[in-house]
Write an enzyme that holds these catalytic residues in place. Structure first.
Site, PDB file in Angstrom:
ATOM      1  NE  ARG A  58      -1.774  -2.326   2.837  1.00  6.24           N
ATOM      2  CZ  ARG A  58      -1.975  -3.615   2.567  1.00  6.24           C
ATOM      3  NH1 ARG A  58      -3.069  -3.985   1.973  1.00  6.24           N
ATOM      4  NH2 ARG A  58      -1.103  -4.534   2.921  1.00  6.24           N
ATOM      5  CB  THR A  59       3.491   2.552   2.246  1.00  8.04           C
ATOM      6  OG1 THR A  59       2.744   2.132   3.386  1.00  8.04           O
ATOM      7  CG2 THR A  59       4.112   3.906   2.516  1.00  8.04           C
ATOM      8  CE  LYS A  87      26.851  -3.884  -6.858  1.00  5.97           C
ATOM      9  NZ  LYS A  87      27.235  -2.909  -7.904  1.00  5.97           N
ATOM     10  NE  ARG A 108       7.337   0.702   4.849  1.00 11.88           N
ATOM     11  CZ  ARG A 108       6.094   0.211   4.792  1.00 11.88           C
ATOM     12  NH1 ARG A 108       5.889  -1.031   4.396  1.00 11.88           N
ATOM     13  NH2 ARG A 108       5.064   0.968   5.123  1.00 11.88           N
ATOM     14  CG  HIS A 136       4.034   4.153   8.626  1.00 14.53           C
ATOM     15  ND1 HIS A 136       4.081   4.967   7.501  1.00 14.53           N
ATOM     16  CD2 HIS A 136       3.590   2.943   8.182  1.00 14.53           C
ATOM     17  CE1 HIS A 136       3.666   4.273   6.456  1.00 14.53           C
ATOM     18  NE2 HIS A 136       3.368   3.044   6.842  1.00 14.53           N
TER      19      HIS A 136
HETATM   20  C1  NCD Z   1       1.991  -0.831   8.281  1.00 14.86           C
HETATM   21  C2  NCD Z   1       3.510  -0.749   8.358  1.00 14.86           C
HETATM   22  O1  NCD Z   1       4.196  -1.053   7.383  1.00 14.86           O
HETATM   23  O2  NCD Z   1       3.971  -0.356   9.417  1.00 14.86           O
HETATM   24  N1  NCD Z   1       1.523  -1.090   6.986  1.00 14.86           N
HETATM   25  C3  NCD Z   1       1.265  -0.040   6.172  1.00 14.86           C
HETATM   26  O3  NCD Z   1       2.113   0.779   5.885  1.00 14.86           O
HETATM   27  N2  NCD Z   1      -0.001   0.078   5.720  1.00 14.86           N
HETATM   28  C4  NCD Z   1       1.418  -1.766   9.271  1.00 14.86           C
HETATM   29  C5  NCD Z   1       1.907  -3.175   9.258  1.00 14.86           C
HETATM   30  O4  NCD Z   1       2.728  -3.577   8.427  1.00 14.86           O
HETATM   31  O5  NCD Z   1       1.431  -3.935  10.123  1.00 14.86           O
END
Ligand code: NCD
Length: 309
Positions: A58-59, A87, A108, A136
């Site tokens: 999703r993100t 590497k 991320r 997040h």
């Molecule tokens: C969350 C995350 O990655 O922290 N997911 C997301 O970004 N929608 C929650 C999760 O992974 O549980």
């Protein structure tokens, strides 16, 4: 040019009220344009780089969709195992490289504090899409946007945050936003997965009304909204400990029927087994509407930090 122009988005507790209001208002405006079939060209000629060193559906996709919806372009590392990180390249060298290719970076990474480290290394805006068990912020912003849409307003609500509050970065970022609206909070977690004490104490110092409990059904009898999270398997050193704790709470229709009428159910997703599939048909199950809100909110963030709102 907005107050967010040129800024990084790393956590929620450092956003001013003005910045928060601007993000929500800009997202609302963009959503309206999309709903009416309009086309936006704010990010024409701009490039977003998405660097994901941890799994994401999703993100990453909603950031990329947001950039495309604004007329911009996206470059990405398809698989970190095929990038120079494999590497042994340092994070700061990787982002300094990407800065030469892109106008804004979304990152991320499994290390807490990594987004700050990336932001310190470059001068283009960096947006934190999850730094380990840290923060997040963009998820929390779309969560607040969703609550506003589902409930009409945030003030006066009671809300339960349930699940792995220790390792769940979404709830860390979200709690700091919720308390600004005076939302009363229940923290419901299995033993050993409670919200880190330093966060709870910090929130209380800021005047938050928080009750901690392990009785989800009781909390839901008083809650207008529940935010369910999964147990963060990747953060467990001991697989047996994960096996012991997974499935320790499940929201099913039996629990929904016992809850306060009109309960709204949110989840950042992915879910494992903490919300039974039968709940999907319940009208207060808002988690897939929540997913869709990721696009206008991330459009707002991209446009604001690049001064193109
Ligand atoms: C969350 C995350 O990655 O922290 N997911 C997301 O970004 N929608 C929650 C999760 O992974 O549980």
């Amino acid at each position: 040019m907005s107050v967010l122009c040129g800024k990084d988005i790393l956590r929620t507790d450092t956003l001013s009220d003005e910045e928060l209001g601007l993000i929500l208002a800009t997202a609302t405006r963009f959503e309206e344009v999309l709903r009416n079939g309009g086309r936006l060209t704010n990010m024409e000629g701009q490039i977003l780089a998405t660097l994901f060193f941890e799994p994401s559906t999703r993100t990453r996709l909603s950031f990329e969709a947001a950039m495309l919806r604004l007329g911009g372009k996206v470059i990405t590392v398809a698989d970190p195992k095929t990038s120079s990180a494999a590497k042994g390249e340092s994070l700061s060298d990787s982002v300094r490289t990407v800065e030469g290719y892109a106008d804004v970076i979304v990152i991320r990474h499994p290390q807490k504090g990594s987004a700050q480290e990336a932001a310190d290394a470059v001068s283009v805006p960096v947006i934190n899409a999850g730094d380990g068990a840290g923060h997040h912020p963009t998820q929390a912003l779309l969560d607040v946007y969703t609550i506003q849409k589902e409930k009409g307003c945030l003030e006066g609500l009671t809300m339960t945050l349930a699940g792995d509050l220790k390792n769940g970065r979404t709830v860390h970022s979200l709690a700091y936003l919720l308390i600004r609206f005076g939302i009363r909070l229940f923290f419901v977690a299995p033993p050993s997965l409670e919200m880190p004490a330093e966060i709870t104490e910090d929130l209380r110092r800021q005047g938050a009304n928080i009750r901690e409990s392990s009785d989800l059904a009781a909390a839901l009898r008083e809650s207008d909204v529940v935010y369910v999270t999964r147990i963060q398997q990747a953060r467990f050193a001991d697989p047996a400990e994960y096996e012991r704790l997974k499935g320790s709470y499940v929201v099913d229709m039996g629990m929904v029927r016992q809850a306060k009428p009109g309960l709204t159910i949110l989840h950042p997703l992915p879910r494992v087994d903490e919300i039974a599939p039968e709940v999907d048909a319940y009208e207060g199950a808002a988690y897939f509407r929540q997913v869709a809100n990721g696009v206008p909110v991330r459009m707002a963030l991209l446009a604001l930090v690049t001064g193109r709102e």
